[in-house]
Design a protein around this motif. Sequence first.
Motif, PDB file in Angstrom:
ATOM      1  N   VAL A   1      -7.852 -48.329 -43.808  1.00 45.30           N
ATOM      2  CA  VAL A   1      -6.763 -47.750 -44.592  1.00 45.30           C
ATOM      3  C   VAL A   1      -7.128 -47.557 -46.059  1.00 45.30           C
ATOM      4  O   VAL A   1      -6.433 -46.874 -46.781  1.00 45.30           O
ATOM      5  CB  VAL A   1      -5.484 -48.624 -44.534  1.00 45.30           C
ATOM      6  CG1 VAL A   1      -4.886 -48.620 -43.153  1.00 45.30           C
ATOM      7  CG2 VAL A   1      -5.765 -50.032 -45.002  1.00 45.30           C
ATOM      8  N   ALA A   2      -8.196 -48.165 -46.505  1.00 48.84           N
ATOM      9  CA  ALA A   2      -8.464 -48.181 -47.944  1.00 48.84           C
ATOM     10  C   ALA A   2      -9.729 -47.403 -48.292  1.00 48.84           C
ATOM     11  O   ALA A   2     -10.487 -47.809 -49.162  1.00 48.84           O
ATOM     12  CB  ALA A   2      -8.567 -49.612 -48.432  1.00 48.84           C
ATOM     13  N   ASN A   3      -9.929 -46.274 -47.601  1.00 53.01           N
ATOM     14  CA  ASN A   3     -11.072 -45.411 -47.926  1.00 53.01           C
ATOM     15  C   ASN A   3     -12.381 -46.197 -47.868  1.00 53.01           C
ATOM     16  O   ASN A   3     -13.237 -46.045 -48.718  1.00 53.01           O
ATOM     17  CB  ASN A   3     -10.871 -44.773 -49.309  1.00 53.01           C
ATOM     18  CG  ASN A   3     -11.709 -43.535 -49.486  1.00 53.01           C
ATOM     19  OD1 ASN A   3     -12.150 -42.927 -48.526  1.00 53.01           O
ATOM     20  ND2 ASN A   3     -11.957 -43.152 -50.735  1.00 53.01           N
TER      21      ASN A   3
ATOM     22  N   GLU B   1     -15.040 -41.981 -56.627  1.00 54.45           N
ATOM     23  CA  GLU B   1     -13.856 -41.688 -55.799  1.00 54.45           C
ATOM     24  C   GLU B   1     -13.686 -42.658 -54.625  1.00 54.45           C
ATOM     25  O   GLU B   1     -12.761 -42.522 -53.830  1.00 54.45           O
ATOM     26  CB  GLU B   1     -13.894 -40.238 -55.297  1.00 54.45           C
ATOM     27  CG  GLU B   1     -15.048 -39.886 -54.399  1.00 54.45           C
ATOM     28  CD  GLU B   1     -16.315 -39.448 -55.143  1.00 54.45           C
ATOM     29  OE1 GLU B   1     -17.156 -38.806 -54.517  1.00 54.45           O
ATOM     30  OE2 GLU B   1     -16.459 -39.769 -56.342  1.00 54.45           O
TER      31      GLU B   1
ATOM     32  N   LYS C   1      -8.480 -41.399 -39.149  1.00 62.30           N
ATOM     33  CA  LYS C   1      -7.481 -42.131 -38.359  1.00 62.30           C
ATOM     34  C   LYS C   1      -7.830 -42.196 -36.868  1.00 62.30           C
ATOM     35  O   LYS C   1      -7.052 -42.696 -36.072  1.00 62.30           O
ATOM     36  CB  LYS C   1      -6.084 -41.504 -38.475  1.00 62.30           C
ATOM     37  CG  LYS C   1      -5.622 -41.242 -39.877  1.00 62.30           C
ATOM     38  CD  LYS C   1      -4.771 -42.368 -40.371  1.00 62.30           C
ATOM     39  CE  LYS C   1      -4.306 -42.102 -41.781  1.00 62.30           C
ATOM     40  NZ  LYS C   1      -3.872 -43.263 -42.466  1.00 62.30           N
TER      41      LYS C   1
ATOM     42  N   ARG D   1      -4.144 -53.588 -47.382  1.00 57.01           N
ATOM     43  CA  ARG D   1      -5.603 -53.530 -47.576  1.00 57.01           C
ATOM     44  C   ARG D   1      -6.277 -54.815 -47.137  1.00 57.01           C
ATOM     45  O   ARG D   1      -7.365 -54.794 -46.558  1.00 57.01           O
ATOM     46  CB  ARG D   1      -5.935 -53.288 -49.060  1.00 57.01           C
ATOM     47  CG  ARG D   1      -5.479 -51.949 -49.578  1.00 57.01           C
ATOM     48  CD  ARG D   1      -5.629 -51.896 -51.087  1.00 57.01           C
ATOM     49  NE  ARG D   1      -7.010 -52.029 -51.501  1.00 57.01           N
ATOM     50  CZ  ARG D   1      -7.745 -51.037 -51.966  1.00 57.01           C
ATOM     51  NH1 ARG D   1      -7.238 -49.840 -52.060  1.00 57.01           N
ATOM     52  NH2 ARG D   1      -8.987 -51.235 -52.326  1.00 57.01           N
TER      53      ARG D   1
ATOM     54  N   ALA E   1     -13.068 -49.196 -48.560  1.00 63.74           N
ATOM     55  CA  ALA E   1     -13.350 -50.186 -49.619  1.00 63.74           C
ATOM     56  C   ALA E   1     -13.858 -51.475 -48.976  1.00 63.74           C
ATOM     57  O   ALA E   1     -13.215 -52.030 -48.093  1.00 63.74           O
ATOM     58  CB  ALA E   1     -12.086 -50.463 -50.428  1.00 63.74           C
TER      59      ALA E   1
ATOM     60  N   GLU F   1     -14.066 -54.414 -50.082  1.00 60.59           N
ATOM     61  CA  GLU F   1     -13.261 -55.615 -50.335  1.00 60.59           C
ATOM     62  C   GLU F   1     -12.013 -55.652 -49.461  1.00 60.59           C
ATOM     63  O   GLU F   1     -11.295 -56.642 -49.429  1.00 60.59           O
ATOM     64  CB  GLU F   1     -12.872 -55.709 -51.823  1.00 60.59           C
ATOM     65  CG  GLU F   1     -11.881 -54.666 -52.313  1.00 60.59           C
ATOM     66  CD  GLU F   1     -12.560 -53.376 -52.779  1.00 60.59           C
ATOM     67  OE1 GLU F   1     -13.752 -53.168 -52.466  1.00 60.59           O
ATOM     68  OE2 GLU F   1     -11.877 -52.570 -53.437  1.00 60.59           O
ATOM     69  N   SER F   2     -11.746 -54.572 -48.742  1.00 66.01           N
ATOM     70  CA  SER F   2     -10.568 -54.506 -47.876  1.00 66.01           C
ATOM     71  C   SER F   2     -10.952 -54.869 -46.438  1.00 66.01           C
ATOM     72  O   SER F   2     -12.114 -55.103 -46.121  1.00 66.01           O
ATOM     73  CB  SER F   2      -9.966 -53.103 -47.904  1.00 66.01           C
ATOM     74  OG  SER F   2     -10.739 -52.240 -47.090  1.00 66.01           O
ATOM     75  N   ASP F   3      -9.945 -54.856 -45.544  1.00 63.97           N
ATOM     76  CA  ASP F   3     -10.219 -55.170 -44.139  1.00 63.97           C
ATOM     77  C   ASP F   3     -11.029 -54.071 -43.444  1.00 63.97           C
ATOM     78  O   ASP F   3     -11.450 -54.263 -42.297  1.00 63.97           O
ATOM     79  CB  ASP F   3      -8.901 -55.421 -43.393  1.00 63.97           C
ATOM     80  CG  ASP F   3      -8.321 -56.780 -43.750  1.00 63.97           C
ATOM     81  OD1 ASP F   3      -9.056 -57.577 -44.369  1.00 63.97           O
ATOM     82  OD2 ASP F   3      -7.152 -57.046 -43.430  1.00 63.97           O
TER      83      ASP F   3
ATOM     84  N   VAL G   1      -2.770 -46.697 -51.368  1.00 62.82           N
ATOM     85  CA  VAL G   1      -3.591 -47.590 -50.535  1.00 62.82           C
ATOM     86  C   VAL G   1      -5.049 -47.135 -50.499  1.00 62.82           C
ATOM     87  O   VAL G   1      -5.960 -47.906 -50.750  1.00 62.82           O
ATOM     88  CB  VAL G   1      -3.013 -47.688 -49.110  1.00 62.82           C
ATOM     89  CG1 VAL G   1      -3.933 -48.504 -48.206  1.00 62.82           C
ATOM     90  CG2 VAL G   1      -1.633 -48.319 -49.148  1.00 62.82           C
TER      91      VAL G   1
ATOM     92  N   VAL H   1      -8.042 -55.192 -56.019  1.00 61.12           N
ATOM     93  CA  VAL H   1      -7.425 -56.083 -55.034  1.00 61.12           C
ATOM     94  C   VAL H   1      -8.543 -56.979 -54.527  1.00 61.12           C
ATOM     95  O   VAL H   1      -9.410 -56.540 -53.776  1.00 61.12           O
ATOM     96  CB  VAL H   1      -6.813 -55.288 -53.870  1.00 61.12           C
ATOM     97  CG1 VAL H   1      -6.220 -56.238 -52.840  1.00 61.12           C
ATOM     98  CG2 VAL H   1      -5.737 -54.339 -54.386  1.00 61.12           C
TER      99      VAL H   1
END
Lengths: 313, 508
Positions: B43-45, B176, B196, A42, B47, B49-51, A87, B124
């Motif tokens: 990859v993290a829907n 969600e 994807k 992530r 999010a 805070e993710s990449d 993930v 995370v």
Amino acid sequence: MLQFITKRTATLVAAVVVSSFAVFLIPYFTPGDPVRKIIRSRVAGDAVDESAVQGLSESLGLNDPLAVQYFRWLGDFFSGDMGLSFVSRTPVVEQVLPALSVTLSLVTMALVLAAAISLPLGIVAGLRPGSTADKAITAVTQALIAMPEYWVAPVLVLVFALKLSVLPTAGWNDLSSAVLPALTLALRPISFFTSALRAGILDAAAAEHVPAARARGLSQGQAILHHVVPNGLVPLSTLFAVWFAGLLGGSVIVEVIFAVPGMGRLLFDAVVNSDIPLAQGGVVVVVALAVGVTTLADFVHRFLSRTVGASLA
Amino acid sequence: MAAAAALTLTGCGFSGTQAQSTQPSAAADTSQRIVVDNFRAPVANWAVESDAAYILSLSGCLETLTTYNQAEGKVLPSLATEWKQTSPLDWDFSIRQGVKFQDGTELTAESVVSALNHVLDAKVPARAFNRTMISSVTAVDAQTVRVSTPAENPLVPYRLASVNTGILAPAAYKAEGLDPFGHCTGPFTPVSEKAKQSLTLDRNENYWGGDVQLAGAEIRFITNGATRAAQVQTGEADISLSIPVASLAALKADDGVSVLGADSPRTATLYMNNGRAPLDNVDVRRAVREALDLDALAASVYEGAALPATGPFAPSEPWAGEKQEKQQQDLEEARRLLAGAGYTADRPLEIIAIVERAEFADVAAVVQENLKNIGIPVTIQSKEYASAEPDVLAGNYDMLLSQRNRLIDIADPIGFLTADYTCKGTYNLSHFCDPEYDRIVAEAAKTVDTNERYKLYAEAGQILQDKAVNAWLVNEQSTDAIRTNVLSYVQDPLSRYVLTAKTGKAAS
């Protein structure tokens, strides 16, 4: 027959349970902490925050004993819930089904293409053993086995996309975007199908009933069409199923190079990222399909053998 | 302390070399759409805070309170018009008035507070904006947001330029997961996604930052570098990010394509375990460094697409300092140092080459040959980074071939210098510990004056160089390829900003 079906169904369930457990264990027995891998997937780079590791581990239930985690998943699965991806936190089924439909289409196209190409090649080679055509076909198809997909794919892109500009380089949009990945996947099956067909035709042509059919007044062409080719096709049904099952989860390289959003990529990413529910869900579906297809092939094989045998009697 | 006084900060930062597309004077055809090949998929829907935030930002959807201007090397206003340090621990940001989210709702201090707290509460945490460095985000009034820190921190505006602090409408934050569709403030509105595969965006007709020059865009997630290169050659893509070295020659020979290069804040590094013999001896580490032929390495493995390193920083970085000397191979000196340190070939060394970077297998072979010349036998192990990391962090290794983005959090190297080289650094792969270095970095972390801070960074870098903590091999280049009819494209080495309101395309 009932016994056969019961036995096959039991095999399917056993295969699913064993393979899902094996996949479940992989992240724990490969170097590196699964929770850190999930976090890195992530947020790449830098140190992983320890409190985040603990918090995520707890919230995902990864601190529970392995058996507890596995049976929890199994219980959920049999109640129709494949769980949430570690993930993306989205339902596994929502990722698996679209990827599966893509791979099913790709594999079907590849195998239909392989069958369409290998049928005439195998028949010609089988009917004229030792001829120049047979030698050429055998040489070419044997060479195909030695060509790895990671080499074939860029060559096809170079020729058909860059030089000839007739096909797209990658993606999964329309039929044209499926041609190059399907062709890449088809090359090895072409080789195996052609060899199997050639051998089948050779055996069938040497059988006693062929001269007998000629003696009954059938022409050479009719004898080949009615007695040689159908017999030669029988081993192909099993081979077709074996390749179908193998390509379902084994098309990773092709899917990465051609940016195809299929099961190969999904399973590869799931294992690399320690996304255990996604890996389990994906494997269960692939194994169930693979066992289902090979079972179906067994039925077809039996049916063809009996039908062809009956027609020869 | 100057921090106590009110201060408006638009600090200098990493400038690097930046590249721009070649047709600034051509007229944009506003009916055109553009295709961008990106090297990663969400990859993290989504999010924030993710990449995945990088994808939303590069596609012109997600915007932040401040923005980092690569050309000027400064933090500039974006959704905040100005900011002030109102006390040693508090920063007040004035929210831009008249900005609407793409769903029609108004950007307010409350919506900003809600968005930033969502990031702070993430399971995370984001690298640049989390509870260890930010204690709270509150609304002072309808137009002002206060960001408070647990310790004095002059880099808060830099942190608010991180893509992870992007602001979305309250409706985007769902139980969600995050829904960016129609909830950004940027020049482009995401309208559909192929999982994807790609994200499709349309022009935001009501963009606060002026007219948008493109009708829309498609961001494709193409992880294979050769495929990205091929797509820009065939014209299937207009912009392909992060082109691999192996594809450069073909692209440079193509008249329809421009290849843009910029200094990247990444240095391929031979990490040495300073905490274990024989590399705990500074002379052995110096000998390793003296033995390496960096010119040959850059020219052969990197085919000239990377420059020999001069230390822990690239020479173009404003904190690199004056003393930037090219490392010359000196085998005699290396042998002398090695003999003086008492090293013998009875203790062979092992290099772990991470497999995520394909070129490291060749780099390892070159290093192995170089070290053989001075009598150090070397074995090479290829490993996935994730599997090597526990041993490396625990100090159970000799050398590691890897690379690091110095500006991964913010456009300032403080995070890198702290995490990687202080005694208590959380990412101290080299197991280096030096109280003087720690003192300088701690001082830099609270130094408001940018130039003073950069001087301290340079001093810290010099210590790393003098102590031969690692062997810095080559400064990597960030390479993008664009079709020649793309207009006003400014390359960002970190791929945060790709599509802007000004990005255009000439009629084909």
